[in-house]
Design a protein around this motif. Structure first.
Motif, PDB file in Angstrom:
ATOM      1  N   ARG A   5       0.950  -1.281   0.106  1.00  0.00           N
ATOM      2  CA  ARG A   5       0.021  -0.209  -0.144  1.00  0.00           C
ATOM      3  C   ARG A   5       0.922   1.262   0.157  1.00  0.00           C
ATOM      4  O   ARG A   5       0.656   2.201  -0.749  1.00  0.00           O
ATOM      5  CB  ARG A   5      -1.104   0.089   1.212  1.00  0.00           C
ATOM      6  CG  ARG A   5      -1.933  -1.196   1.063  1.00  0.00           C
ATOM      7  CD  ARG A   5      -3.035  -1.181   2.162  1.00  0.00           C
ATOM      8  NE  ARG A   5      -3.915  -2.438   2.230  1.00  0.00           N
ATOM      9  CZ  ARG A   5      -4.383  -3.070   1.304  1.00  0.00           C
ATOM     10  NH1 ARG A   5      -4.035  -2.828   0.072  1.00  0.00           N
ATOM     11  NH2 ARG A   5      -4.979  -4.126   1.662  1.00  0.00           N
ATOM     12  N   GLY A   8       2.096   1.393  -3.574  1.00  0.00           N
ATOM     13  CA  GLY A   8       1.108   2.072  -4.145  1.00  0.00           C
ATOM     14  C   GLY A   8       0.980   3.637  -4.087  1.00  0.00           C
ATOM     15  O   GLY A   8       0.672   4.247  -5.042  1.00  0.00           O
ATOM     16  N   ALA A  49      -2.713   3.652 -12.261  1.00  0.00           N
ATOM     17  CA  ALA A  49      -3.538   2.282 -12.372  1.00  0.00           C
ATOM     18  C   ALA A  49      -2.846   1.241 -11.563  1.00  0.00           C
ATOM     19  O   ALA A  49      -3.447   0.661 -10.792  1.00  0.00           O
ATOM     20  CB  ALA A  49      -3.713   1.699 -13.751  1.00  0.00           C
ATOM     21  N   GLY A  50      -1.461   1.106 -11.566  1.00  0.00           N
ATOM     22  CA  GLY A  50      -0.935  -0.242 -10.728  1.00  0.00           C
ATOM     23  C   GLY A  50      -0.776   0.629  -9.406  1.00  0.00           C
ATOM     24  O   GLY A  50      -1.187  -0.200  -8.556  1.00  0.00           O
ATOM     25  N   TRP A  53      -4.363   0.032  -7.934  1.00  0.00           N
ATOM     26  CA  TRP A  53      -4.056  -1.539  -7.330  1.00  0.00           C
ATOM     27  C   TRP A  53      -3.839  -1.915  -6.224  1.00  0.00           C
ATOM     28  O   TRP A  53      -4.172  -2.662  -5.561  1.00  0.00           O
ATOM     29  CB  TRP A  53      -3.900  -2.424  -8.703  1.00  0.00           C
ATOM     30  CG  TRP A  53      -3.934  -3.696  -8.388  1.00  0.00           C
ATOM     31  CD1 TRP A  53      -5.267  -4.538  -8.733  1.00  0.00           C
ATOM     32  CD2 TRP A  53      -3.095  -4.721  -8.002  1.00  0.00           C
ATOM     33  NE1 TRP A  53      -5.029  -5.920  -8.307  1.00  0.00           N
ATOM     34  CE2 TRP A  53      -3.720  -6.242  -7.984  1.00  0.00           C
ATOM     35  CE3 TRP A  53      -1.629  -4.659  -7.624  1.00  0.00           C
ATOM     36  CZ2 TRP A  53      -3.163  -7.107  -7.569  1.00  0.00           C
ATOM     37  CZ3 TRP A  53      -1.056  -5.757  -7.397  1.00  0.00           C
ATOM     38  CH2 TRP A  53      -1.743  -6.951  -7.272  1.00  0.00           C
ATOM     39  N   LEU A  54      -2.357  -1.321  -6.046  1.00  0.00           N
ATOM     40  CA  LEU A  54      -1.659  -1.894  -5.044  1.00  0.00           C
ATOM     41  C   LEU A  54      -2.270  -1.158  -3.599  1.00  0.00           C
ATOM     42  O   LEU A  54      -2.323  -1.934  -2.607  1.00  0.00           O
ATOM     43  CB  LEU A  54      -0.294  -1.170  -5.002  1.00  0.00           C
ATOM     44  CG  LEU A  54       0.667  -2.348  -5.877  1.00  0.00           C
ATOM     45  CD1 LEU A  54       1.888  -1.303  -6.136  1.00  0.00           C
ATOM     46  CD2 LEU A  54       0.903  -3.348  -5.455  1.00  0.00           C
ATOM     47  N   LYS A  57      -6.216  -3.079  -3.467  1.00  0.00           N
ATOM     48  CA  LYS A  57      -6.451  -4.550  -3.534  1.00  0.00           C
ATOM     49  C   LYS A  57      -6.825  -5.135  -2.475  1.00  0.00           C
ATOM     50  O   LYS A  57      -6.224  -4.793  -1.297  1.00  0.00           O
ATOM     51  CB  LYS A  57      -5.227  -5.201  -4.298  1.00  0.00           C
ATOM     52  CG  LYS A  57      -4.114  -5.437  -3.274  1.00  0.00           C
ATOM     53  CD  LYS A  57      -2.915  -6.233  -3.925  1.00  0.00           C
ATOM     54  CE  LYS A  57      -1.696  -6.274  -2.695  1.00  0.00           C
ATOM     55  NZ  LYS A  57      -0.713  -7.181  -3.252  1.00  0.00           N
TER      56      LYS A  57
END
Length: 150
Positions: A5, A8, A49-50, A53-54, A57
């Motif tokens: 996190r 991210g 976007a990555g 997601w991190l 998720k």
């Protein structure tokens, strides 16, 4: 995991700063249909976007805990990307990309020669794809005499 996190969130901050910096990219003469800001904006969108997601998720229940990436490798990769950004103009896209691939590939467990070979293929291949096929001008840098002859 908390480290995912945090990574991210860092990716999101980098994506926002990349997008903000790319807003000022304008060509003095319009010779490309997409302009110079399209590529950094695309990279910023993929990075965001990555990062999202991190950050968001779901936690994996019942799965074995996977090995965490040491903070040292994350720092090495991040530092390499910053050096890449500063060396991009001087060294040129193909050479800077090939040199960046070595430490980043090794951070993911690759062997130095294989990482260098993959970096050369990636750098030269993407250079020709963007420069010759898509007419997006990338700096050739130190390899300009060699690449110009091809």
């Amino acid at each position: 995991m908390l480290s995912d996190r945090i990574l991210g969130a860092v990716c999101l901050l980098l994506a926002v700063s990349m997008a903000w910096a790319a807003q000022s990219y304008v060509a003095e003469i319009s010779y490309e249909p997409v302009g110079p800001r399209a590529f950094p904006m695309l990279l910023a969108a993929l990075l965001a976007a990555g990062g999202l997601w991190l950050v968001f998720k779901p936690a994996a229940e019942g799965q074995a805990r996977y090995a965490q990436v040491p903070l040292k490798l994350v720092a090495l990769t991040l530092g390499t990307v910053f050096v890449y950004a500063f060396a991009f103009e001087t060294l040129g896209f193909p050479l800077a990309t090939a040199l960046m691939a070595v430490p980043v590939g090794m951070a993911f467990g690759g062997r130095p020669l294989k990482c260098l070979a993959a970096g050369v293929v990636l750098g030269v291949g993407c250079f020709f794809m963007f420069d010759r096929l898509l007419d997006v001008v990338l700096p050739a840098g130190l390899l300009a005499p060699l690449l110009g002859a091809l």
